[in-house]
Scaffold this active site. Sequence first.
Site, mmCIF file in Angstrom:
data_model
loop_
_atom_site.group_PDB
_atom_site.id
_atom_site.type_symbol
_atom_site.label_atom_id
_atom_site.label_comp_id
_atom_site.label_asym_id
_atom_site.label_seq_id
_atom_site.Cartn_x
_atom_site.Cartn_y
_atom_site.Cartn_z
ATOM 1 C CG HIS A 65 -2.109 -0.971 0.992
ATOM 2 N ND1 HIS A 65 -3.365 -0.623 0.578
ATOM 3 C CD2 HIS A 65 -2.137 -2.330 1.157
ATOM 4 C CE1 HIS A 65 -4.138 -1.711 0.505
ATOM 5 N NE2 HIS A 65 -3.410 -2.759 0.850
ATOM 6 C CG ASP A 123 0.030 -5.534 -8.737
ATOM 7 O OD1 ASP A 123 0.861 -5.447 -7.815
ATOM 8 O OD2 ASP A 123 -1.192 -5.698 -8.537
HETATM 9 MG MG MG Z 1 -4.646 -7.630 -9.072
#
Ligand code: MG
Length: 388
Positions: A38, A178
């Site tokens: 986060h 990601d």
């Molecule tokens: Mg994902």
Amino acid sequence: MIDIPSPESTADAFADRYGRRPDGVWSAPGRVNLIGEHTDYNDGLVFPFAIERRTWAAVGRREDRLLTVHSGAMPEPAQASLDSLNPEDFDGWSAYVFGVLWAMEQRGVDLAGRTGFDVMLASDVPLGAGLSSSAAIECAVASAVNDEWELGLSRRDLITICQLAENGAVGAPTGNMDQTASLMGKAGHGVLIDVRAETAEPVPLHFADEHLELLVIDTRVHHEHATGGYGARRRSCELGAQLMGVGSLRDLDEADLPRAAEVLDDETFRRVRHVITENARVARTAQVVAADGPRAIGDLLVASHASMRDDFEISVPELDLAVETALANGAIGARMTGGGFGGAAIALLDADRAEEVGGAIQAAFAAAELTAPIVFVVSPSDGAHRDL
Ligand code: MG
Ligand code: ADP
């Protein structure tokens, strides 16, 4: 028996479905985040690596403007047209695919005069397990389209496009960790990402040299990032930054914590404290792994988990049990990984202990009457590329 897909099997599945060979097969990996949770959407630091589990996209051009997608993971195919790409019309999982095309258009790729594609997807990244099957599908499709249309987009462009697909078409308010890991991964290396500086630096992890393995424990507790706690945490961070008078939490460090404790309510303070201390742990992890090797990062992983459990409150009992059991059985470090509320934990351990630790985790879950987790080893692998 579970069939593990490959570039060849994905090409064959394409041929079965569409009655011709694909133009090529592209793939992109899932990732695990070693540390830094986060922090990406707070302009911060993250340190993931691409894993050997990948999503393959076999792609063949069509004569018309249609896009057709089949996925081995889904019972029904999906279709869209290049003439009317609108996120509101994208249904379910296909938004991850059509969203990439939509995002390309948003970023200035001219769709006029182009022809559509047939796509066959196959993946061995578990869906919704925190290993980023979402970036794997986006980055595989984006890489394929970039080559098929000869767009010449850089990996940095593709990161932006895939993140926009996830944010704007799927509606999941995630950062770009990601997609960066999936596109910039390198075998044997972690990817140290500074979101604010827009840098992604490969850092040797030396796991194999030190006879270490990284175990993933997929708790099979599923999360949805488009709804629920992820967005709430994100809003807490925005509120914290606003109340502290900064543009993003990256502008704060541990010296600001006393003032944060005065200015913020208890919950927002703990959210902010997680992000501030997590950024510091990421920077430290990259330093320590370079200076002292991967055996020295265990405490940082453990501290990260505690911060997510207690301050950011994104762990679940299954993740805590996986981490505690791994540590009790000799893991060097362990933490939940990914956005939280389910998904996977990771444990760094001596390779010859992997089986024993995996067995201990299975036993602990059975004793607690929890769904049996899926436990497997991952190693730092290459990012997106063309396979065939
Ligand atoms: Mg994902
Ligand atoms: P994670 O990225 O941690 O796996 P997300 O919720 O972000 O979890 O993304 C999972 C979703 O992505 C799935 O529910 C599905 O909609 C879509 N998806 C990912 N991989 C595939 C695939 N191979 N085929 C079809 N849909 C997929």
